[in-house]
Structure formats: structure tokens, C-alpha cells
Write an enzyme that holds these catalytic residues in place. Structure first.
Site, PDB file in Angstrom:
ATOM      1  N   LYS A 170      11.284  94.218  42.776  1.00  0.00           N
ATOM      2  CA  LYS A 170      12.615  94.408  42.119  1.00  0.00           C
ATOM      3  C   LYS A 170      13.857  94.298  42.666  1.00  0.00           C
ATOM      4  O   LYS A 170      14.697  93.625  42.504  1.00  0.00           O
ATOM      5  CB  LYS A 170      12.552  95.736  41.190  1.00  0.00           C
ATOM      6  CG  LYS A 170      11.750  95.961  40.022  1.00  0.00           C
ATOM      7  CD  LYS A 170      12.418  94.958  38.709  1.00  0.00           C
ATOM      8  CE  LYS A 170      11.281  94.469  38.097  1.00  0.00           C
ATOM      9  NZ  LYS A 170      10.342  93.615  38.247  1.00  0.00           N
ATOM     10  N   ASN A 205       9.284  70.428  29.772  1.00  0.00           N
ATOM     11  CA  ASN A 205       8.981  71.591  30.481  1.00  0.00           C
ATOM     12  C   ASN A 205       7.554  71.238  30.949  1.00  0.00           C
ATOM     13  O   ASN A 205       6.721  71.043  30.033  1.00  0.00           O
ATOM     14  CB  ASN A 205       9.017  72.794  29.424  1.00  0.00           C
ATOM     15  CG  ASN A 205       8.740  74.081  30.328  1.00  0.00           C
ATOM     16  OD1 ASN A 205       8.573  73.978  31.566  1.00  0.00           O
ATOM     17  ND2 ASN A 205       8.154  74.966  29.558  1.00  0.00           N
ATOM     18  N   GLY A 206       7.529  71.587  32.281  1.00  0.00           N
ATOM     19  CA  GLY A 206       6.027  71.404  32.724  1.00  0.00           C
ATOM     20  C   GLY A 206       6.038  70.172  33.984  1.00  0.00           C
ATOM     21  O   GLY A 206       6.954  70.046  34.515  1.00  0.00           O
ATOM     22  N   LYS A 238      12.194  83.448  33.994  1.00  0.00           N
ATOM     23  CA  LYS A 238      11.498  84.379  33.268  1.00  0.00           C
ATOM     24  C   LYS A 238      10.012  84.489  33.050  1.00  0.00           C
ATOM     25  O   LYS A 238       9.163  85.045  33.482  1.00  0.00           O
ATOM     26  CB  LYS A 238      11.830  84.755  31.923  1.00  0.00           C
ATOM     27  CG  LYS A 238      11.372  85.911  30.959  1.00  0.00           C
ATOM     28  CD  LYS A 238      11.827  87.353  31.750  1.00  0.00           C
ATOM     29  CE  LYS A 238      11.539  88.331  30.831  1.00  0.00           C
ATOM     30  NZ  LYS A 238      11.566  89.842  31.638  1.00  0.00           N
ATOM     31  N   GLU A 284       5.999  97.528  43.505  1.00  0.00           N
ATOM     32  CA  GLU A 284       6.894  96.995  42.256  1.00  0.00           C
ATOM     33  C   GLU A 284       8.153  97.083  42.658  1.00  0.00           C
ATOM     34  O   GLU A 284       9.206  96.414  42.454  1.00  0.00           O
ATOM     35  CB  GLU A 284       6.539  97.680  40.950  1.00  0.00           C
ATOM     36  CG  GLU A 284       7.514  97.466  39.727  1.00  0.00           C
ATOM     37  CD  GLU A 284       7.365  95.890  39.398  1.00  0.00           C
ATOM     38  OE1 GLU A 284       8.423  95.596  38.470  1.00  0.00           O
ATOM     39  OE2 GLU A 284       6.792  94.961  39.869  1.00  0.00           O
ATOM     40  N   CYS A 337      11.289  75.728  32.494  1.00  0.00           N
ATOM     41  CA  CYS A 337      12.516  75.332  31.813  1.00  0.00           C
ATOM     42  C   CYS A 337      12.563  75.975  30.402  1.00  0.00           C
ATOM     43  O   CYS A 337      11.563  76.186  29.872  1.00  0.00           O
ATOM     44  CB  CYS A 337      12.481  73.961  31.923  1.00  0.00           C
ATOM     45  SG  CYS A 337      12.288  73.169  33.684  1.00  0.00           S
ATOM     46  N   ARG A 372      15.078  81.073  31.199  1.00  0.00           N
ATOM     47  CA  ARG A 372      13.953  80.386  31.622  1.00  0.00           C
ATOM     48  C   ARG A 372      14.373  79.564  32.773  1.00  0.00           C
ATOM     49  O   ARG A 372      13.311  78.838  33.473  1.00  0.00           O
ATOM     50  CB  ARG A 372      13.475  79.654  30.516  1.00  0.00           C
ATOM     51  CG  ARG A 372      12.948  80.350  29.090  1.00  0.00           C
ATOM     52  CD  ARG A 372      12.251  79.585  28.155  1.00  0.00           C
ATOM     53  NE  ARG A 372      11.032  78.876  28.550  1.00  0.00           N
ATOM     54  CZ  ARG A 372       9.829  79.331  28.602  1.00  0.00           C
ATOM     55  NH1 ARG A 372       9.668  80.619  27.941  1.00  0.00           N
ATOM     56  NH2 ARG A 372       8.885  78.779  28.973  1.00  0.00           N
ATOM     57  N   TRP A 379      14.797  74.770  35.291  1.00  0.00           N
ATOM     58  CA  TRP A 379      14.456  75.275  36.596  1.00  0.00           C
ATOM     59  C   TRP A 379      13.821  74.321  37.427  1.00  0.00           C
ATOM     60  O   TRP A 379      12.733  73.728  37.021  1.00  0.00           O
ATOM     61  CB  TRP A 379      13.607  76.578  36.409  1.00  0.00           C
ATOM     62  CG  TRP A 379      12.983  77.288  37.617  1.00  0.00           C
ATOM     63  CD1 TRP A 379      13.790  78.372  37.922  1.00  0.00           C
ATOM     64  CD2 TRP A 379      11.772  77.331  38.301  1.00  0.00           C
ATOM     65  NE1 TRP A 379      13.122  78.698  39.112  1.00  0.00           N
ATOM     66  CE2 TRP A 379      11.968  77.989  39.388  1.00  0.00           C
ATOM     67  CE3 TRP A 379      10.723  76.350  38.243  1.00  0.00           C
ATOM     68  CZ2 TRP A 379      11.045  78.133  40.254  1.00  0.00           C
ATOM     69  CZ3 TRP A 379      10.007  76.372  39.130  1.00  0.00           C
ATOM     70  CH2 TRP A 379      10.017  77.424  40.143  1.00  0.00           C
ATOM     71  N   GLU A 403      14.088  90.716  44.424  1.00  0.00           N
ATOM     72  CA  GLU A 403      14.254  89.546  43.607  1.00  0.00           C
ATOM     73  C   GLU A 403      15.608  89.554  42.639  1.00  0.00           C
ATOM     74  O   GLU A 403      16.223  88.394  42.589  1.00  0.00           O
ATOM     75  CB  GLU A 403      13.371  89.532  42.351  1.00  0.00           C
ATOM     76  CG  GLU A 403      13.389  90.604  41.499  1.00  0.00           C
ATOM     77  CD  GLU A 403      12.157  90.436  40.496  1.00  0.00           C
ATOM     78  OE1 GLU A 403      11.734  89.544  40.049  1.00  0.00           O
ATOM     79  OE2 GLU A 403      11.957  91.572  39.708  1.00  0.00           O
ATOM     80  N   HIS A 409       0.442 101.468  61.282  1.00  0.00           N
ATOM     81  CA  HIS A 409      -0.523 100.341  61.911  1.00  0.00           C
ATOM     82  C   HIS A 409       0.068  99.083  62.169  1.00  0.00           C
ATOM     83  O   HIS A 409      -0.234  98.059  61.667  1.00  0.00           O
ATOM     84  CB  HIS A 409      -1.481 100.099  61.004  1.00  0.00           C
ATOM     85  CG  HIS A 409      -2.650 101.407  61.031  1.00  0.00           C
ATOM     86  ND1 HIS A 409      -3.778 101.572  61.863  1.00  0.00           N
ATOM     87  CD2 HIS A 409      -2.463 102.424  60.231  1.00  0.00           C
ATOM     88  CE1 HIS A 409      -4.253 102.737  61.678  1.00  0.00           C
ATOM     89  NE2 HIS A 409      -3.676 103.198  60.548  1.00  0.00           N
TER      90      HIS A 409
END
Length: 629
Positions: free
Chosen positions: A507, A100-101, A624, A503, A2, A27, A74, A510, A526
Site C-alpha cells: 500500500k 482492451n487486451g 485497478k 500488504e 484499459c 482501469r 493503460w 504503490e 540476515h
């Protein structure tokens, strides 16, 4: 994850808090809110939604104040509801906090508080904090009453601070907390433990900011004081007694709960930031993500030049150690995977490892070097792994973008990657800067062991030009993205660009919310090739023309086409492919090629998300910086 902000000063707190929340929204953006003290009362305004819409609906700037706090959420504990959004208050609406936490023992604390008559309004772990402080104050009042001391239902600021200290000794978990109390309208308090918190120091001794990171207050000051685990900062704009150091004109005191003492020599820890507010502006671009991709050539020029002394020192540590781990999460881990290939060229084993798995499988001794890569310098799992390695006797280093972050203080060596402020949740330019630093480490280590690295050194200076050539093709990439109709995507490659396949898939998924998966082209047959149909397109990262892997990847592409699969290729112009759309990138030596395949994949993801109407800079459910477990 957050975003938190606190303010005390002579300015309009509501306006400053709102500006800070807009800049912290990357965030977390499930909900937001502010709390201010006005006319000796606490006023809380909060709701679910993005900062702009909530601030307008709730009229954040309706009441003037000189002190307050704000939060962009968040969600962790409790659903996305108005009740669960921050700030939270105690029963008497005297104490107001943002957090935050994660409070790991909140259930136990909540049950005890409820049994003592406390009424909770939310499902969050956070709400135990104001009630716990309230309970400590209540017990203090009862003690004073029993001792026949003056009982006018008031308590001193010293008592209040002591009650906060007692409350936090009972709290287990991670937290960055800002607190205001209507009885002390000139006092702002911040506390941190394993969650990021930094203090902004205004132009004089009457204005202060507290934020999750410096972007919260960069518009107002570039002077910052990072807090350490256990730090409790007490800021009082009117109290001349609070001045923990004669040479420090700022009126604050930092008390460390772990050491149980007031900290001194604080001035030496104050940082002057070289970031500026322009980094947090879009400069005419529709989204920060596109702006940050287009900045990559210039950013890389900075990353090529900085931290030379630290790079040489870390190269020496790599030479001295038997085992080298590169630990990271998400995009940063993919940078570490590319480094594995670079160092393998020199006969040095570098092991990239998911930070959250490192404590389970890492084999550590005094001849081990652990290199953490974390853009924010606050990634929870990476910080935890660095601390673990350090306690086991390993050497530690970190590649970070944020000066003064936790990783910089926990590591033996820190290398700044020099990206500047990155706002979009989707990492782009920071990934490229991480690659440059790792490539420079590869060169320095090679020189250290007497390898001829001249060809790689010459290529280093050309990397910005190569990236510029790639991103000039953005209109073609946009056109290709608009013709992508599948709902599932495979990103394939071999060798050093396999990490770019991972990567690229990350991208893509997301920000488009479409399923995408990266894998080696050799692994494809396979099992996964059975999925090839009209709803499964393939993005193939074709190796450079001189690569010994080229024919192998082209053969895998033909296997996909033979099964009716659609292929979009990212590769050099003259590659021998038929009936395949091509996103052209410069033909380079294989060791340098990751620098052009990455931005091509970034742009493809961006434009596809744009065609789908996604909120590119703020993808759902993401933040983020991941600062919780």
C-alpha cells in the site's frame, strides 16, 4: 487493464461516454478518447492525460450523436502518445474501434497489411483490428466485382458482420473490442476473448451499453449481460429481425465464434445488480480511498452475513481434498497468506501461491482444490490458473466481488465477498472483505472437523467494532505520517501479521512512490539490517500482548534502535516500547488481529501520499484490474 465503453440509444452518446470514462478511469488513465458517428462520418477525439482534462481540451461533447465508443488507456504496446491513444480507425475512416487486451500476433498481421497498402498511424497492437476488417471488406468487394455482381462500392450489414468474423479468426491474443462503422450508424458490436466485457440493457429495447465492467453504465441501468469468451454481440436499435429469443424484448444477437453458432436462451443470463451509483461517488471525502477505508466497518457487516451456503460447501471441499492452494495476485495474495495461518491452527495445510507462478510449480491431481481470490473476477493470471487447474482435474473455487465475472463462470464454487463497488486503484475494503470470508471458512472448516470454534465465532461479530476503533485514530496516524522523512521503509512483523507487513509495504509504495519492503522481523538481521540509517525507517507490526511472538518482535525492534534506526510501531496501547511512536490498535486474540493492523497501515499510506501531493486514487502506472499478462 484499459477501460472501454460503447453506447447506442436515443441519448447523447458523447455525454454518456464521457460519464462512463470518468467511472472507468481507475482501469487506466494514461490517455483517453471517444469515437462517434455524426452525419454519416466518424469523429474521433483523443489525447494523453486524465479524462477530465482531455475531455475539456478536445471538447468531447461538441457534436451530438446516438452511437459511439470510448476508451481510457493503460499503455501496453506503444508509448503514451496521442497517436497511440484509442479509438483507432481504418484507412478510410469507416471503421472505429476500442480495445482492451493484447494481440499476440499483431506484428505478423501488421506486416501483411502494410504489404497490401495499409497505412498505420500508431505503434499499438490494437490498430491491426480495424485494418484487418477493412481488408476483409476490400477482398469481399473484389470478389463481388470478379463475379460481376452489383458493384457500387457498398456492402450489406450481413457482409460486414461476416468480415468481422473472418478478421477475428486471424487474431490471436486477448481482447475486448467495441466496433462502430459509419455505414451502419444504428449498429454497435462487441467481441470478447479472455478480457472482460459486459452489456448493459437499458429501460426499453432502444438503449444499450457495453463496458469493461458495470461501473461504466451503472448510472443508467442495473440490468447486465456478461459475455463469455468468443462471444460477438450485434446490437441494432432499429432492426426488429435481431431478436434472438421470443421472450427477450432486447434487439440483439449473440454469436459465439468458438462454437460458430447463434446463442439462445440469453435472457436467463441477464443479471440484476444490487450495486448503485452512490458507491461510485465520494460522498464528501477528498478521495475514494479514504471513503472506502471509512466504509470498512459497515462493509464487514455485510461480508459476515452473505454466502453462508457457499462457505459451507467450500469448507466441505477443503475437508475432502488433500492439497489446497490459494492462488491470487497482489493484495489478494496477502489475504491468502493470512488464511494459511488460520488453517494451520486446525492442522490443514493451505498453500498461498502467486497465480503467475502456479502453472510452473503447482502440483495438481483430482484431490487438489484451487481457490482463486480476485476482486474483479477478471485478473488474468488468476483466471488462467483456475482454468489450468480445472483442466488438470482439480476442484476449483473463487472469492470475487463482481457478479457475472469470468471467475464466477469458471469455478465450481463461487463466494461473493460483498464489498460493493471499489473505485480507488488501491484495494482496501475488498481486502478486508476477503479476510472476513476466509475467516468464516476457517470457522466452518473447524466446526466440520469437530473443533471448538466458539471463541472465534464470538469474535466474528465484533470485528466491525474493532475496525471502527482503529480508524478513529486517523488524526494521530495523519500526524505520524507528516513526520515521516525517510525515502526507504521496512515493514516487519511475525506470524499471522507478516502478511500484513507485506500488504502495508505494498500500500505504502504503490501510492507514495517511496521504496517499501515487507519481511519477517526474524529475517531482518540476515542481511537487511545493514541498510538501517537515517533514510530507512521501520514500521513494526507488534503482536498482541498475549502473543508468544511479542518478545521476539520487540527484540528485533531494539536491534533496529541500537543502530540508530527510527521505528514506528502499530500495536496495542500497553506494549513496552520506549522512544517509539505508536499507532494504537485494539489488543485482540492473534487470530483476529489482522483486521485491525490492516486499516492502520492503509491510513498511514493514504496520509503519507497526501502529504506528498500524490494522486491517491490513480497512482502512476497502475490500474485497478490487471486483465493482461
Amino acid at each position: 487493464m484499459c477501460g472501454i465503453i460503447g453506447y447506442i440509444g436515443s441519448g447523447n452518446a458523447s455525454e454518456i461516454l464521457l460519464d462512463g470514462l470518468k467511472r472507468l478511469e481507475y482501469r487506466g488513465y494514461d490517455s483517453c478518447g471517444i469515437g462517434i458517428i455524426t452525419s454519416n462520418d466518424i469523429l474521433v477525439k483523443k489525447n494523453i492525460g486524465k479524462v477530465k482534462e482531455v475531455s475539456e481540451y478536445e471538447n468531447f461533447e461538441e457534436f451530438p450523436s446516438n452511437i459511439g465508443l470510448g476508451h481510457s488507456r493503460w499503455a501496453t504496446h506503444g508509448g503514451i502518445t496521442k497517436e497511440n491513444s484509442h479509438p483507432h480507425t481504418d484507412c478510410n475512416n469507416e471503421i472505429c474501434i476500442v480495445h482492451n487486451g493484447i494481440i499476440s500476433n499483431y506484428k505478423e498481421l501488421k506486416n501483411k497489411l502494410v504489404s497490401k497498402g495499409h497505412v498505420f498511424k500508431s505503434e499499438t497492437d490494437t490498430e491491426v483490428i480495424p485494418h484487418l476488417i477493412e481488408e476483409e471488406i476490400k477482398e469481399l468487394k473484389n470478389k463481388n466485382k470478379n463475379n460481376n455482381e452489383n458493384n457500387n462500392n457498398k456492402y450489406s450489414k450481413e457482409d460486414y458482420i461476416n468480415c468481422i468474423k473472418k478478421a477475428f479468426k486471424k487474431i490471436e491474443g486477448t481482447y475486448a473490442v467495441v466496433i462502430i462503422n459509419k455505414n451502419f450508424p444504428n449498429t454497435l458490436i462487441g467481441i470478447r476473448n479472455e478480457s472482460p466485457m459486459v452489456v448493459g440493457l437499458g429501460k426499453d429495447d432502444s438503449e444499450y451499453f457495453i463496458g469493461s465492467d458495470v461501473s461504466a453504465f451503472l448510472k443508467y441501468t442495473n440490468k447486465a449481460l456478461p459475455l463469455e469468451d468468443g462471444d460477438l454481440i450485434i446490437i441494432d436499435k432499429n432492426d426488429n429481425k435481431i431478436n434472438n429469443e421470443k421472450s427477450n424484448s432486447y434487439k440483439f444477437e449473440v454469436f459465439n465464434l468458438k462454437n460458430n453458432c447463434v446463442k439462445t436462451n440469453i435472457s436467463k443470463n441477464i443479471l440484476t445488480l444490487d450495486w448503485n451509483i452512490e458507491n461510485a461517488e465520494k460522498k464528501g471525502y477528498e478521495h475514494f480511498m479514504l471513503k472506502e477505508i471509512m466504509e470498512e466497518p459497515e462493509i464487514i457487516k455485510n461480508s459476515i452475513k452473505i454466502s453462508q451456503e457457499e462457505i459451507q460447501k467450500l469448507a466441505g471441499m477443503i475437508n475432502d481434498c488433500d492439497k489446497i492452494y490459494v492462488i491470487a495476485m497482489g493484495t489478494s495474495l496477502h489475504a491468502g497468506m493470512i488464511a494459511e495461518y488460520w488453517f494451520s491452527k486446525l492442522g490443514k495445510l493451505v498453500i498461498p501461491c502467486d497465480s503467475s507462478e502456479f502453472l510452473i510449480k503447482g502440483i495438481i491431481d483430482e484431490k487438489t482444490l484451487v481457490v482463486g481470490i480476485t476482486q474483479s473476477g477478471e485478473t488474468y493470471d488468476t483466471i488462467k490458473a483456475i482454468k489450468y487447474a480445472k483442466n488438470k482435474g482439480a476442484k476449483t473455487a473463487s472469492l470475487v466481488n463482481v457478479i457475472g465475472s469470468t471467475a464466477t463462470r469458471e469455478s465450481d464454487v463461487t463466494i461473493m465477498i460483498g464489498s460493493g463497488l471499489e473505485i480507488s486503484v488501491c484495494a482496501t475494503k475488498t481486502f478486508m472483505s476477503q479476510l472476513v470470508i476466509l475467516y468464516r471458512l476457517f470457522i466452518e472448516y473447524g466446526k466440520l472437523i469437530n473443533k471448538n470454534m466458539e471463541v472465534y465465532e464470538k469474535e466474528l461479530e465484533k470485528i466491525p467494532k474493532y475496525i471502527s476503533k482503529t480508524i478513529k485514530n486517523k488524526e494521530k496516524i495523519k500526524e505520524i505520517s507528516e513526520n515521516l522523512t525517510a525515502t526507504n521503509y521496512l515493514f516487519i512483523s511475525k506470524g499471522i501479521n507478516l502478511a500484513n507487513a507485506y500488504e502495508g509495504a505494498l500500500k505504502f509504495k504503490e501510492i507514495t512512490y517511496l521504496h517499501a519492503e515487507g519481511m519477517s522481523s526474524g529475517f531482518l538481521k540476515h542481511g537487511t539490517i545493514s541498510l538501517i540509517d537515517k533514510n530507512m525507517d521501520t514500521l513494526a507490526l507488534i503482536p498482541p500482548l498475549e502473543s508468544p511472538l511479542l518478545s521476539s518482535v520487540l527484540a528485533n525492534v531494539e536491534e533496529i534502535k541500537a543502530r540508530g534506526g527510527k521505528v514506528i510501531a502499530v500495536g496495542p496501547k500497553n506494549v513496552d516500547l520506549e522512544a517509539v511512536e505508536l499507532i494504537e490498535v485494539p489488543n485482540l486474540i492473534e487470530e483476529v488481529s489482522p483486521f485491525v493492523y490492516a486499516p492502520a497501515c492503509q491510513l498511514l499510506a493514504y496520509y503519507k501520499a497526501l502529504t506528498m501531493g500524490r494522486d491517491v486514487d490513480k497512482p502512476r502506472g497502475l490500474a485497478k484490474s490487471v486483465t493482461v499478462e
